[in-house]
Design a protein around this motif. Structure first.
Motif, short mmCIF file in Angstrom:
data_model
loop_
_atom_site.label_atom_id
_atom_site.label_comp_id
_atom_site.label_asym_id
_atom_site.label_seq_id
_atom_site.Cartn_x
_atom_site.Cartn_y
_atom_site.Cartn_z
N ASP A 71 156.04 -28.43 -43.96
CA ASP A 71 154.80 -29.16 -43.69
C ASP A 71 153.66 -28.17 -43.94
O ASP A 71 153.85 -26.96 -43.80
CB ASP A 71 154.78 -29.67 -42.24
N LEU A 72 152.50 -28.68 -44.30
CA LEU A 72 151.35 -27.78 -44.47
C LEU A 72 150.53 -27.65 -43.20
O LEU A 72 149.68 -26.78 -43.10
CB LEU A 72 150.45 -28.29 -45.62
N TYR A 106 150.68 -36.47 -31.53
CA TYR A 106 151.38 -37.23 -32.56
C TYR A 106 152.64 -37.91 -32.02
O TYR A 106 153.50 -37.26 -31.43
CB TYR A 106 151.74 -36.31 -33.73
N VAL A 125 143.62 -34.13 -45.36
CA VAL A 125 144.83 -34.69 -44.73
C VAL A 125 145.38 -33.68 -43.73
O VAL A 125 145.70 -34.03 -42.58
CB VAL A 125 145.90 -35.03 -45.81
N ILE A 126 145.48 -32.43 -44.15
CA ILE A 126 146.10 -31.43 -43.27
C ILE A 126 145.21 -31.16 -42.06
O ILE A 126 145.70 -31.03 -40.93
CB ILE A 126 146.41 -30.14 -44.07
N ALA A 132 160.74 -36.01 -36.78
CA ALA A 132 161.44 -37.30 -36.60
C ALA A 132 162.67 -37.41 -37.49
O ALA A 132 163.74 -37.83 -37.05
CB ALA A 132 160.48 -38.45 -36.89
N LEU A 177 150.44 -39.81 -48.70
CA LEU A 177 149.42 -38.83 -48.30
C LEU A 177 149.26 -37.73 -49.34
O LEU A 177 148.42 -36.85 -49.19
CB LEU A 177 149.80 -38.19 -46.96
N MET A 179 151.51 -29.27 -36.76
CA MET A 179 152.68 -30.18 -36.80
C MET A 179 153.97 -29.35 -36.84
O MET A 179 154.97 -29.72 -36.20
CB MET A 179 152.60 -31.10 -38.02
N PHE A 234 157.53 -43.53 -35.43
CA PHE A 234 158.08 -42.77 -36.56
C PHE A 234 159.56 -42.44 -36.39
O PHE A 234 160.26 -42.29 -37.38
CB PHE A 234 157.27 -41.49 -36.78
N CYS A 251 157.66 -32.70 -42.78
CA CYS A 251 158.56 -33.00 -41.64
C CYS A 251 157.81 -33.38 -40.38
O CYS A 251 158.39 -33.97 -39.46
CB CYS A 251 159.46 -31.81 -41.36
N GLY A 252 156.52 -33.06 -40.29
CA GLY A 252 155.75 -33.40 -39.10
C GLY A 252 156.40 -32.85 -37.85
O GLY A 252 156.86 -31.71 -37.82
N SER A 289 159.58 -38.89 -44.92
CA SER A 289 159.33 -40.10 -44.14
C SER A 289 157.85 -40.24 -43.86
O SER A 289 157.26 -39.38 -43.18
CB SER A 289 160.14 -40.08 -42.84
N MET A 290 157.25 -41.29 -44.37
CA MET A 290 155.84 -41.62 -44.15
C MET A 290 154.91 -40.49 -44.60
O MET A 290 153.95 -40.14 -43.91
CB MET A 290 155.60 -42.00 -42.69
C1 LIG Z 1 152.67 -39.45 -41.00
S1 LIG Z 1 153.24 -37.81 -40.77
C2 LIG Z 1 155.00 -38.02 -40.93
C3 LIG Z 1 155.75 -36.85 -40.35
C4 LIG Z 1 157.26 -37.03 -40.27
N1 LIG Z 1 157.86 -37.06 -41.58
C5 LIG Z 1 157.61 -38.26 -39.46
O1 LIG Z 1 158.27 -39.15 -40.00
O2 LIG Z 1 157.21 -38.34 -38.30
C6 LIG Z 1 152.80 -37.03 -42.30
C7 LIG Z 1 153.10 -35.54 -42.32
O3 LIG Z 1 152.95 -35.07 -43.67
C8 LIG Z 1 152.32 -33.83 -43.65
N2 LIG Z 1 151.70 -33.60 -44.96
C9 LIG Z 1 150.74 -34.32 -45.55
N3 LIG Z 1 150.45 -33.80 -46.77
C10 LIG Z 1 151.28 -32.72 -46.92
C11 LIG Z 1 151.48 -31.79 -47.96
N4 LIG Z 1 150.79 -31.83 -49.11
N5 LIG Z 1 152.42 -30.83 -47.80
C12 LIG Z 1 153.13 -30.76 -46.65
N6 LIG Z 1 152.98 -31.62 -45.63
C13 LIG Z 1 152.08 -32.60 -45.77
C14 LIG Z 1 151.32 -33.95 -42.51
O4 LIG Z 1 150.88 -32.69 -42.04
C15 LIG Z 1 152.16 -34.71 -41.47
O5 LIG Z 1 152.89 -33.83 -40.66
#
Ligand SMILES: C[S@@+](CC[C@H](N)C(=O)[O-])C[C@H]1O[C@@H](n2cnc3c(N)ncnc32)[C@H](O)[C@@H]1O
Length: 287
Positions: A80-81, A25, A14-15, A61, A129, A85, A33, A57-58, A124-125
Motif C-alpha cells: 500500500d502507498l 477505516y 488518494v493516498i 481485509a 483508485l 493504512m 470491506f 492491502c489497506g 480488493s476495492m
Molecule cells: C478502499 S481501500 C481498500 C483496502 C483493502 N484492499 C480492503 O479491501 O479493505 C483502498 C486502498 O488502496 C490504497 N491505494 C490507493 N492507491 C494506491 C496505490 N497507487 N498504490 C498502493 N496503494 C494504493 C489506499 O491507500 C487504500 O489503503
C-alpha cells in the motif's frame, strides 16, 4: 480542487485521503470491506503454498483471508502507498499473527517485484483508485507466473435509493470530481468494458460476477462518520469546510426517506468480482 483520475496529482490525493481516513477505516461498526474481500479471495482460488500479492492491502481485509487460503507453506505480500493504512495492516497482523504475511510500502500500479513472482494477484476495492487501471493490469500480468490468477473487486453500481444522497454531497464539488465519478470512471462502466481492458492487456479466462454488498448504519450520523473513514473522503474533503455542514444536511434530509422502520439505514452496493488469468503459454496471448 480534488483532481480526477486524469490529473497528475490524483495518486497523491488518494493516498493523502487514505492517510487521513486510516484510523477509522472500516470501523464505525460497519465492516463492508471484510465481506467483499472474503468473497474475492474465494473466487481467486488460492491454493496451499501459493505466493499472493495483495495490491492496495489497506487495513488487511484480503490479506488475512489470503493468508488462510495459502497456509503456512505460502506467502502473502501486502503493499500500500498509505503509511497509515499499512500501520493498520501491521496491527491486524500483530493481533492475528498469520505468520506468512509481509508488508511493504509500494505502488499498487507498478509493484516492484520480479517477473513471474506471484501465483495470484488480488486487489480488493482498489483498481478504480489507480490513475491508469489498464497500465496497472499490464504490470500485474508481468508479475504473474504463466497461468497465474488476477482477482479484483470494484463498485459496479450504487444502491439506487442512495444515488441521490451521494449526488447531493457531490454537488458541492466541481462537475466530475465527486465520489460517484471516483468509482465509475472508465473502464468501470460495466463488466464488458472491464473485460475489454483485461483482454487488451493480454489476460484470458476473464469473468466478472456481481453481487450486492450490504452496509448497515444505525442512522445518518453513523453513515456520515463512516464515509469520512473510507473512499468518499478522497472527494468530499475538498468541499470547502464551511460548506461541509450544508452538504451533510442535504444528504441527511434525503436519507429520511431511505430509513428503515427502526431508523437504521441499509445500503446495498453492487460489487463486481473480476478474475482473469495470465495465459499459460505464449500461444494464448492475443496477436
Ligand atoms: C478502499 S481501500 C481498500 C483496502 C483493502 N484492499 C480492503 O479491501 O479493505 C483502498 C486502498 O488502496 C490504497 N491505494 C490507493 N492507491 C494506491 C496505490 N497507487 N498504490 C498502493 N496503494 C494504493 C489506499 O491507500 C487504500 O489503503
Amino acid at each position: 480542487m480534488p483532481g480526477t483520475a486524469q490529473t497528475p496529482d490524483f495518486p497523491s490525493r488518494v493516498i493523502a485521503g487514505f492517510d487521513a481516513a486510516a484510523p477509522g477505516y472500516d470501523t464505525h461498526g460497519v465492516t463492508f470491506f471484510t465481506a467483499i474481500a472474503g468473497r474475492l479471495i474465494e473466487l481467486a482460488r488460492i491454493r496451499p503454498g501459493d505466493r499472493v500479492l495483495d495490491a492496495g492491502c489497506g487495513a488487511g481485509a484480503a490479506l488475512i483471508a489470503a493468508s488462510r487460503a495459502t497456509g503456512t507453506g505460502g506467502q502473502v505480500t501486502g503493499i500500500d502507498l498509505s503509511a497509515a493504512m499499512l500501520r493498520r495492516a501491521a496491527a491486524t497482523c500483530a493481533a492475528l499473527r498469520p505468520g506468512n504475511v509481509a508488508l511493504a510500502r509500494a505502488d499498487a500500479a507498478q509493484p516492484p517485484y520480479a517477473a513471474g513472482s506471484f501465483d495470484v494477484v488480488v486487489a480488493s476495492m482498489v483498481v478504480f483508485l489507480l490513475p491508469d487501471p489498464a497500465r496497472a493490469a499490464r504490470s500485474w500480468l508481468g508479475l504473474l507466473r504463466p497461468g497465474g490468477m488476477l482477482a479484483f473487486s470494484w463498485n459496479v453500481a450504487e444502491d439506487p435509493r442512495w444515488a441521490p444522497v451521494i449526488a447531493a454531497v457531490d454537488a458541492y464539488l466541481p462537475e466530475g470530481e465527486g465520489f460517484a465519478n471516483l468509482l465509475h470512471h472508465p473502464p468501470f462502466a460495466s463488466g464488458v468494458t472491464v473485460a475489454a481492458m483485461l483482454a487488451a492487456a493480454g489476460y484470458t479466462d476473464i469473468t466478472t460476477t456481481a453481487a450486492d454488498a450490504e452496509a448497515r448504519y444505525t442512522g445518518p450520523r453513523q453513515w456520515w462518520a463512516a464515509s469520512w473513514s473510507q473512499a468518499p473522503r478522497i472527494a468530499w474533503q475538498h468541499i470547502a469546510p464551511n460548506r461541509q455542514p450544508n452538504a451533510r444536511d442535504d444528504a441527511f434530509r434525503l436519507l429520511e426517506s431511505v430509513r428503515n422502520f427502526d431508523g437504521s439505514l441499509t445500503r446495498r452496493s453492487l460489487i463486481g468480482y473480476t478474475t482473469a488469468r495470465r495465459p499459460a503459454s505464449g500461444r494464448d496471448t492475443p496477436a
